[in-house]
Enzyme design. Sequence first.
Site, mmCIF file in Angstrom:
data_model
loop_
_atom_site.group_PDB
_atom_site.id
_atom_site.type_symbol
_atom_site.label_atom_id
_atom_site.label_comp_id
_atom_site.label_asym_id
_atom_site.label_seq_id
_atom_site.Cartn_x
_atom_site.Cartn_y
_atom_site.Cartn_z
ATOM 1 N N PHE A 16 83.324 44.227 -98.316
ATOM 2 C CA PHE A 16 84.017 44.708 -97.456
ATOM 3 C C PHE A 16 84.010 43.643 -96.182
ATOM 4 O O PHE A 16 85.034 43.161 -95.836
ATOM 5 C CB PHE A 16 83.367 46.028 -96.721
ATOM 6 C CG PHE A 16 83.599 46.545 -95.421
ATOM 7 C CD1 PHE A 16 84.927 46.518 -94.794
ATOM 8 C CD2 PHE A 16 82.549 47.021 -94.673
ATOM 9 C CE1 PHE A 16 85.036 46.654 -93.538
ATOM 10 C CE2 PHE A 16 82.751 47.087 -93.262
ATOM 11 C CZ PHE A 16 83.867 47.032 -92.747
ATOM 12 N N ASP A 36 80.664 36.080 -105.958
ATOM 13 C CA ASP A 36 80.363 37.472 -105.960
ATOM 14 C C ASP A 36 80.241 38.035 -107.554
ATOM 15 O O ASP A 36 80.959 37.450 -108.352
ATOM 16 C CB ASP A 36 81.501 38.120 -105.405
ATOM 17 C CG ASP A 36 81.339 39.723 -104.622
ATOM 18 O OD1 ASP A 36 80.852 40.498 -105.642
ATOM 19 O OD2 ASP A 36 81.311 39.692 -103.586
ATOM 20 N N ASP A 61 76.222 35.900 -110.188
ATOM 21 C CA ASP A 61 74.886 36.581 -109.643
ATOM 22 C C ASP A 61 74.321 35.607 -108.638
ATOM 23 O O ASP A 61 74.096 34.467 -109.067
ATOM 24 C CB ASP A 61 73.872 36.996 -110.534
ATOM 25 C CG ASP A 61 74.295 38.560 -111.137
ATOM 26 O OD1 ASP A 61 74.704 39.562 -110.169
ATOM 27 O OD2 ASP A 61 73.996 38.906 -112.106
ATOM 28 N N VAL A 62 74.148 35.993 -107.548
ATOM 29 C CA VAL A 62 73.428 34.979 -106.327
ATOM 30 C C VAL A 62 71.962 34.758 -106.975
ATOM 31 O O VAL A 62 71.433 33.728 -106.537
ATOM 32 C CB VAL A 62 73.648 35.650 -104.903
ATOM 33 C CG1 VAL A 62 72.726 36.945 -104.959
ATOM 34 C CG2 VAL A 62 73.270 34.571 -104.187
ATOM 35 N N SER A 78 74.738 41.703 -101.561
ATOM 36 C CA SER A 78 73.695 42.798 -101.743
ATOM 37 C C SER A 78 74.491 44.186 -101.615
ATOM 38 O O SER A 78 75.585 44.294 -100.802
ATOM 39 C CB SER A 78 72.650 42.921 -100.485
ATOM 40 O OG SER A 78 71.873 43.833 -100.762
ATOM 41 N N TYR A 148 66.209 48.215 -99.538
ATOM 42 C CA TYR A 148 67.154 47.687 -98.718
ATOM 43 C C TYR A 148 66.395 47.104 -97.448
ATOM 44 O O TYR A 148 66.480 45.954 -96.992
ATOM 45 C CB TYR A 148 68.208 48.373 -98.077
ATOM 46 C CG TYR A 148 69.509 47.625 -97.490
ATOM 47 C CD1 TYR A 148 70.258 46.779 -98.339
ATOM 48 C CD2 TYR A 148 69.862 48.150 -96.031
ATOM 49 C CE1 TYR A 148 71.507 46.088 -97.553
ATOM 50 C CE2 TYR A 148 70.900 47.441 -95.634
ATOM 51 C CZ TYR A 148 71.453 46.587 -96.330
ATOM 52 O OH TYR A 148 72.751 45.830 -95.563
ATOM 53 N N LYS A 152 65.645 43.084 -96.822
ATOM 54 C CA LYS A 152 66.013 42.384 -95.646
ATOM 55 C C LYS A 152 65.037 41.817 -94.872
ATOM 56 O O LYS A 152 65.130 40.716 -94.396
ATOM 57 C CB LYS A 152 67.004 43.369 -94.858
ATOM 58 C CG LYS A 152 68.476 43.639 -95.606
ATOM 59 C CD LYS A 152 69.449 42.341 -95.821
ATOM 60 C CE LYS A 152 70.599 42.764 -96.367
ATOM 61 N NZ LYS A 152 71.573 41.557 -96.763
ATOM 62 N N THR A 178 79.166 48.992 -89.341
ATOM 63 C CA THR A 178 80.636 48.393 -89.376
ATOM 64 C C THR A 178 81.497 48.998 -90.383
ATOM 65 O O THR A 178 81.387 49.828 -90.923
ATOM 66 C CB THR A 178 80.491 46.870 -89.812
ATOM 67 O OG1 THR A 178 79.516 46.248 -89.007
ATOM 68 C CG2 THR A 178 81.882 46.078 -89.559
#
Length: 314
Positions: A16, A36, A61-62, A78, A148, A152, A178
């Site tokens: 997004f 991505d 994959d990152v 993420s 999460y 982070k 957001t």
Amino acid sequence: MSKARSRVLVTGGGGFIGSHLCDALLDKGHEVICLDSFITGDRANLEGALGNPNFVMVEGDVEEPMDFDVDFIVHMASPASPVDYSNMPIKTMLANSIGTLRCLELACRRGARMLMSSTSEVYGDPKVSPQGEEYFGNVNPIGPRSCYDEGKRFAEALCKSYEREHGLDVVIVRIFNTYGSRMRSNDGRVIPNFICQALHEDSITIYGDGGQTRSFCFVSDMVRGLTLAMFATEAGGEVINIGNPNEMRVIDLAGRIREKAHSQSEMTFSSLPVDDPLQRRPDIGLAMRLLGWAPEVNIEEGLEDTIAWFKEHR
Ligand code: UDP
């Protein structure tokens, strides 16, 4: 700091906010590599970008080792909604631990600046309001949101460790709630839920009594803040809240969406999810002073734009 044309890696660029950021960077003439895995991103978000010769999409994959010749890395990959990260807690932790490590390794190798997209969730269920960057937070380390929140928080600590040990140029941005076009109708977040429910004349599902608060930032304001933080020399080493301080109760948000969607939907109430923060509002003094940034789109305009987009696309 910003060269006329920079090469930017955006991990999670199919999501997004990530896809809006890719579009904004391309509009400014930069080259963008989007990485991505599309576990929560959507290829449709990149329809515009894919036609641009300065854009490259890499599916992967990152967490895997990577090498790209870039000047900037923005790590956004993420799962990010409570429903998504509750469904994929291990993936969430890996994207923010191993994934952040991969980005930092690459930044060191290439001498690139790293922008870590963190979250207001690092403040947990805050005991102070508004939340300034110096607040350490009130986080349950083992609760359902911990994958999460702690993911982070670990990512922020790892960024700071790379800065201390390797002198890496790192900027951390804490993103508050957001909203806008390209949100998934099934990501479980409050604005897409309420808009889809209102448009379909389904019940609007309020968790708890709706007295909990959030402060909603329109996506164009968020992307402008991220871009400023990314290129501003003065942002180096800083941790910066980006969000809209216009705090409102969830029940009032429901009322506004129902009205703007011209809906007759009823409101239903169910229990508040475990560890759901009762209040959230950013202190954006630092972003204003350092970046000259402030949100410009009010909730009325933002909701109208978002409802119109959902009517057409979802
Ligand atoms: N919420 C709600 N109904 C919904 C979805 C969310 O009342 O259908 C509430 C949720 O409990 C929270 C707030 O809206 O208090 C924002 O939730 P969201 O999942 O969008 O993001 P969060 O800020 O919790 O990460």
